[in-house]
Design a protein around this motif. Structure first.
Motif, mmCIF file in Angstrom:
data_model
loop_
_atom_site.group_PDB
_atom_site.id
_atom_site.type_symbol
_atom_site.label_atom_id
_atom_site.label_comp_id
_atom_site.label_asym_id
_atom_site.label_seq_id
_atom_site.Cartn_x
_atom_site.Cartn_y
_atom_site.Cartn_z
ATOM 1 N N MET A 1 0.841 -1.202 0.000
ATOM 2 C CA MET A 1 0.000 0.000 0.000
ATOM 3 C C MET A 1 0.880 1.258 0.000
ATOM 4 N N LYS A 2 0.701 2.089 -1.002
ATOM 5 C CA LYS A 2 1.392 3.387 -1.035
ATOM 6 C C LYS A 2 0.344 4.440 -0.665
ATOM 7 N N LEU A 3 0.419 4.873 0.576
ATOM 8 C CA LEU A 3 -0.647 5.709 1.133
ATOM 9 C C LEU A 3 -0.118 7.064 1.567
ATOM 10 N N VAL A 4 -0.870 8.100 1.187
ATOM 11 C CA VAL A 4 -0.562 9.469 1.595
ATOM 12 C C VAL A 4 -1.569 9.869 2.674
ATOM 13 N N LEU A 5 -1.100 10.488 3.756
ATOM 14 C CA LEU A 5 -2.018 10.956 4.803
ATOM 15 C C LEU A 5 -2.165 12.471 4.716
ATOM 16 N N LEU A 6 -3.419 12.912 4.639
ATOM 17 C CA LEU A 6 -3.718 14.349 4.622
ATOM 18 C C LEU A 6 -4.507 14.687 5.879
ATOM 19 N N GLY A 7 -4.434 15.937 6.294
ATOM 20 C CA GLY A 7 -5.257 16.357 7.436
ATOM 21 C C GLY A 7 -4.546 17.442 8.215
ATOM 22 N N PRO A 8 -5.333 18.246 8.930
ATOM 23 C CA PRO A 8 -4.752 19.362 9.665
ATOM 24 C C PRO A 8 -3.860 18.914 10.814
ATOM 25 N N PRO A 9 -3.036 19.826 11.357
ATOM 26 C CA PRO A 9 -2.179 19.500 12.495
ATOM 27 C C PRO A 9 -3.015 18.990 13.663
ATOM 28 N N GLY A 10 -2.629 17.867 14.232
ATOM 29 C CA GLY A 10 -3.334 17.339 15.395
ATOM 30 C C GLY A 10 -4.485 16.417 15.049
ATOM 31 N N ALA A 11 -4.726 16.176 13.767
ATOM 32 C CA ALA A 11 -5.867 15.322 13.368
ATOM 33 C C ALA A 11 -5.637 13.862 13.722
#
Ligand code: AP5
Length: 212
Positions: free
Chosen positions: A1-11
């Protein structure tokens, strides 16, 4: 799995990334952790990056893109990885497309006031970078890491004012990547509130739904 994590600081990206790396078997690559290591070791990159991190701003693209390119060339990342904190703007996303083809982009989202509480209560191990929270995820022995028993410290960019600045930077520069990955059919969204293990279950379920 080549996965990118997105989300605001502290998510909860870093917290879920550790579990995802165990589950899928690839390395957890956190650009924030790599940059903080460079700062602690006072490398040339660390000296250049330090003031941006302290002020809650993005480190310049040319520095971060080269850093990620080098990391993704390492043998352990060839089959899969959990990429946490990269890309953070359109230029980085385009650069990543030129390096590899990702399987999915996971967005963890949370209400703004919860983000502030998460970041200001965070403690990190000065040695192994394990992440804790004073209220919601405390270490067994206060002030010390469960894994390696080293001292826990407060991240320099976790002061409330800097956290607010980092959230603004996320809204302006990183949030547009949500539609970037949605257009490519790669976006998976999960609400990041609740118990850590429950969120992990939601993430695995959402990722498996995507593959069907
Ligand atoms: P980085 O280290 O990537 O920070 P971030 O993206 O702002 O994310 P955080 O690490 O703050 O939060 P997280 O979502 O990982 O949450 P966590 O799991 O720790 O970047 C730092 C800086 O480096 C940037 O500002 C920039 O200067 C530079 N940088 C990095 N990458 C860059 C790039 N690509 N380009 C340019 N510059 C870059 O969780 C937070 C807290 O909540 C913890 O205490 C945790 O224990 C707790 N928690 C987690 N989940 C739960 C839950 N479900 N319930 C209760 N508590 C929880």
């Amino acid at each position: 799995m080549k996965l990118v994590l997105l989300g605001p600081p502290g998510a909860g990206k870093g917290t879920q990334a550790v579990l995802l790396a165990e589950h899928f078997g690839g390395p957890h690559i956190s650009t924030g952790d790599i940059l903080r290591r460079h700062v602690a070791e006072k490398t040339d990159l660390g000296k250049k990056a330090e003031k941006y991190i302290r002020e809650g701003k993005l480190v310049p693209d040319d520095l971060v893109i080269e850093m990620v390119r080098t990391r993704l060339r390492q043998k352990d990342a060839r089959k899969g990885f959990i990429l946490d904190g990269f890309p953070r703007n359109r230029e980085q996303a385009t650069a990543l497309d030129g390096m590899t083809k990702v399987d999915a982009a996971l967005l963890l989202f949370l209400d703004p006031e919860d983000l502030i509480k998460r970041s200001t209560g965070r403690r990190v191990c000065e040695n192994c970078e394990a992440v804790y929270h004073l209220l919601t995820n405390p270490p067994k022995k206060p002030g010390f890491c469960d894994r390696c028993h080293s001292k826990l410290i407060v991240r320099e960019d976790d002061r409330e004012e800097t956290v607010r600045r980092r959230i603004e930077v996320y809204e302006e520069q990183t949030k547009p990547l949500v539609s970037y990955y949605k257009t490519k059919g790669l976006l998976v969204q999960v609400y990041g509130s609740g118990i850590i293990d429950e969120i992990f279950e939601r993430v695995i379920e959402a990722l498996s739904q995507r593959k069907r």
